[in-house]
Design a protein around this motif. Structure first.
Motif, PDB file in Angstrom:
ATOM      1  N   ILE A   1      -6.034 -25.219 -30.162  1.00 32.38           N
ATOM      2  CA  ILE A   1      -5.281 -24.286 -29.315  1.00 32.38           C
ATOM      3  C   ILE A   1      -5.453 -24.649 -27.842  1.00 32.38           C
ATOM      4  O   ILE A   1      -4.482 -24.724 -27.083  1.00 32.38           O
TER       5      ILE A   1
ATOM      6  N   ARG B   1      -3.382 -27.482 -26.405  1.00 34.53           N
ATOM      7  CA  ARG B   1      -1.945 -27.261 -26.233  1.00 34.53           C
ATOM      8  C   ARG B   1      -1.629 -25.996 -25.436  1.00 34.53           C
ATOM      9  O   ARG B   1      -0.470 -25.647 -25.270  1.00 34.53           O
ATOM     10  N   LYS B   2      -2.664 -25.313 -24.968  1.00 39.12           N
ATOM     11  CA  LYS B   2      -2.479 -24.006 -24.342  1.00 39.12           C
ATOM     12  C   LYS B   2      -1.521 -24.048 -23.150  1.00 39.12           C
ATOM     13  O   LYS B   2      -0.719 -23.126 -22.958  1.00 39.12           O
TER      14      LYS B   2
ATOM     15  N   THR C   1       1.123 -25.535 -22.707  1.00 37.99           N
ATOM     16  CA  THR C   1       2.543 -25.552 -23.092  1.00 37.99           C
ATOM     17  C   THR C   1       2.943 -24.306 -23.868  1.00 37.99           C
ATOM     18  O   THR C   1       4.106 -24.176 -24.269  1.00 37.99           O
ATOM     19  N   MET C   2       2.003 -23.388 -24.093  1.00 37.58           N
ATOM     20  CA  MET C   2       2.276 -22.183 -24.893  1.00 37.58           C
ATOM     21  C   MET C   2       2.374 -20.981 -23.950  1.00 37.58           C
ATOM     22  O   MET C   2       1.360 -20.478 -23.459  1.00 37.58           O
ATOM     23  N   THR C   3       3.588 -20.539 -23.702  1.00 32.86           N
ATOM     24  CA  THR C   3       3.883 -19.580 -22.628  1.00 32.86           C
ATOM     25  C   THR C   3       3.004 -18.340 -22.668  1.00 32.86           C
ATOM     26  O   THR C   3       2.456 -17.922 -21.639  1.00 32.86           O
TER      27      THR C   3
ATOM     28  N   LYS D   1      -1.014 -19.305 -21.977  1.00 36.15           N
ATOM     29  CA  LYS D   1      -1.494 -20.298 -21.011  1.00 36.15           C
ATOM     30  C   LYS D   1      -2.332 -19.688 -19.888  1.00 36.15           C
ATOM     31  O   LYS D   1      -3.128 -20.386 -19.262  1.00 36.15           O
TER      32      LYS D   1
ATOM     33  N   ALA E   1      -0.687 -13.874 -29.966  1.00 36.73           N
ATOM     34  CA  ALA E   1      -0.185 -15.249 -29.849  1.00 36.73           C
ATOM     35  C   ALA E   1      -1.327 -16.260 -29.959  1.00 36.73           C
ATOM     36  O   ALA E   1      -1.152 -17.340 -30.540  1.00 36.73           O
TER      37      ALA E   1
ATOM     38  N   GLY F   1      -1.762 -19.090 -32.679  1.00 37.75           N
ATOM     39  CA  GLY F   1      -1.947 -20.464 -32.238  1.00 37.75           C
ATOM     40  C   GLY F   1      -2.818 -21.285 -33.182  1.00 37.75           C
ATOM     41  O   GLY F   1      -2.654 -22.506 -33.268  1.00 37.75           O
TER      42      GLY F   1
ATOM     43  N   GLU G   1      -0.268 -22.362 -35.718  1.00 41.06           N
ATOM     44  CA  GLU G   1       0.795 -23.155 -35.092  1.00 41.06           C
ATOM     45  C   GLU G   1       0.307 -24.548 -34.712  1.00 41.06           C
ATOM     46  O   GLU G   1       0.994 -25.554 -34.970  1.00 41.06           O
ATOM     47  N   THR G   2      -0.864 -24.644 -34.087  1.00 39.23           N
ATOM     48  CA  THR G   2      -1.339 -25.957 -33.638  1.00 39.23           C
ATOM     49  C   THR G   2      -1.800 -26.829 -34.802  1.00 39.23           C
ATOM     50  O   THR G   2      -1.713 -28.056 -34.730  1.00 39.23           O
TER      51      THR G   2
END
Length: 474
Positions: free
Chosen positions: A259, A262-263, A265-267, A270, A329, A333, A336-337
């Motif tokens: 997570i 990639r945080k 890019t994760m609205t 972030k 979220a 994540g 998702e990730t």
């Protein structure tokens, strides 16, 4: 070919794959927008003897929506609200088409029931999942602990067979099996992965929203401390008047790393603080109920977490709707990730697909379950991440293969876990379904009694055997 049925071509390639990265093939595809269009398409297809795979949002991770030839009926354009009403007891009902996704359903409920403050309790973390797909896969979500099975919140279904005949199934209707047992007729569709019929309409039961919804995330430098904290909650879950714990979720360090990487890019997440490298585990807890009750439970949880080495100054504790959504979220994540990691591995080697478990392990402490998974992953020389529903020992263990050799080792390890689970008071399949991928991975470890039940229901409801071939059994 009928006007609403399109020949497969390069522009439709995305419909041959789902989040599992299991891939299939098809000859044609359609996007009906109404039950009438569905029936017209089925009439054309059945006259030609064509098999049909039904799709929703394609967010599944077992290949259930992936076609094995024939036709794809994609229901993503069936996303309308058909009716909404408030019942005499203060609950509500909303009737929807199957292609509406969870995020849009929640918006529609807020708009239609703003005054009554109602909601639909099932909460799979993937908000782009279609409601028809949630029902077909038997998805549950993080707050089953408090609200129970998703099935409780389905009032009525309209279901099509391949001949275009419509059945209305409600909560009180039963069906008798060959052994004389009676089961709820909703169970002939719920969790049956589209093999018994095509959902064309759903009426959902809505209940009063809790006065307060808090999320607290506790952080632990020692994974064992987090596990023992969860074991303590399993022994005695904090209670208060008019408030309850809705979910207890475990997230390990490898999941956190995915997570964090990639945080940016994760609205939604972030802006959350970075998590120290020394933190080895996170325990995510939701509390629903009255303000006083929620605060009382939060205090008890904080005391218990401190006893197990969690720093209260590091905990994330939020109650505003916006902040709660951010932590939702973050929890999503983890899934998702992991899927993004598999997608990248699949790009490097098309043979690699999702390698995840959905087992509910009975009669063990959480510490024992976690230790067993961690030890066997390490012994196999693999890398994995672990997150999921802690109090039920319902962990989603995802193996992260670097190459095809790792992938084959991972398949063997999951089969081994399934064989072990089959000897306990456990379930090998929790909420993701079997689809086509789990069949391939688990093989004979899948419950024979469940397979036989599904075969009997399919014979009753899909006499020609043309719906979602390859799901659950060959």
């Amino acid at each position: 070919m009928a006007q609403d049925i399109f020949q497969m071509s390069e522009q439709y390639e995305e419909y041959l794959i789902d989040e599992s990265k299991f891939t299939g093939s098809a000859d044609s595809i359609s996007f009906p927008e109404s039950e009438e269009e569905m029936i017209d398409i089925l009439n054309t297809l059945m006259a030609e003897g064509t098999v049909v795979t039904v799709q929703g949002g394609k967010t599944g991770i077992v290949g259930g929506a992936v076609p094995k030839g024939g036709h794809i009926m994609n229901l993503s354009h069936m996303s309308k609200i058909l009716d909404a009403s408030v019942n005499d007891d203060g609950t509500g009902s909303i009737t929807v088409q199957p292609g509406i996704n969870l995020m849009d359903l929640r918006k529609a409920i807020r708009n239609h029931f703003r005054k009554e403050e109602l909601f639909w309790p099932p909460d799979p973390t993937e908000t782009s999942a279609s409601i028809g797909g949630i029902v077909a896969s038997g998805a549950q979500g993080t707050s089953r602990l408090l609200y129970g099975s998703s099935k409780k919140y389905i009032e009525k279904l309209r279901v099509l067979d391949t001949q275009g005949n419509v059945s209305e199934i409600n909560r009180t209707s039963k069906i008798e099996l060959s052994d004389g047992r009676q089961i709820d007729q909703i169970d002939t569709v719920f969790g049956k992965e589209g093999i018994t019929g095509i959902i064309s309409e759903l009426t959902l039961r809505l209940v009063k929203k809790p006065e307060e919804e808090w999320v607290i995330a506790f952080f632990f430098e020692q994974e064992n401390d987090a596990a023992e904290f969860i074991d303590g909650l399993k022994e005695e879950l904090p209670q208060a008047d008019k408030a309850s714990i809705a979910s207890v979720e475990f997230i390990d360090r490898n999941s956190i790393d995915l997570i964090e990487a990639r945080k940016a890019t994760m609205t939604k997440i972030k802006e959350l603080p970075d998590i120290r490298e020394e933190i080895m585990a996170m325990v995510y807890i939701e509390i629903h109920g009255s303000e006083v009750g929620v605060e009382e439970i939060a205090e008890m949880l904080m005391e218990a977490a401190i006893e197990h080495g969690s720093d209260p100054d590091e905990a994330w504790a939020v109650s505003s709707e916006t902040d709660v959504e951010k932590l939702h979220a973050f929890r999503h994540g983890a899934a998702e990730t992991t899927n993004l990691f598999i997608e990248e591995s699949h790009q490097n080697d098309k043979r690699i697909t999702k390698l995840g478990t959905d087992m509910v392990i009975g009669e063990r402490t959480f510490s024992q379950v976690l230790d067993r998974y961690k030890e066997s992953i390490q012994e196999a020389g693999l890398k994995g991440c672990i997150f999921g529903h802690a109090l039920e020992n319902h962990l989603h263990v995802n193996l992260l293969p670097k190459n095809y050799e790792d992938y084959l080792k991972g398949k063997q390890l999951i089969r081994k876990w399934a064989e072990e689970a089959d000897t306990e008071d456990s379930q090998i399949i929790g909420e993701h379904g079997i689809g086509k991928l789990k069949q391939e991975i688990l093989e004979d470890a899948i419950s024979k009694s469940y397979i036989n039940l599904c075969k009997e229901l399919k014979k009753k409801m899909d006499k020609d055997g043309r719906l979602n071939q390859g799901n659950i059994f060959q």
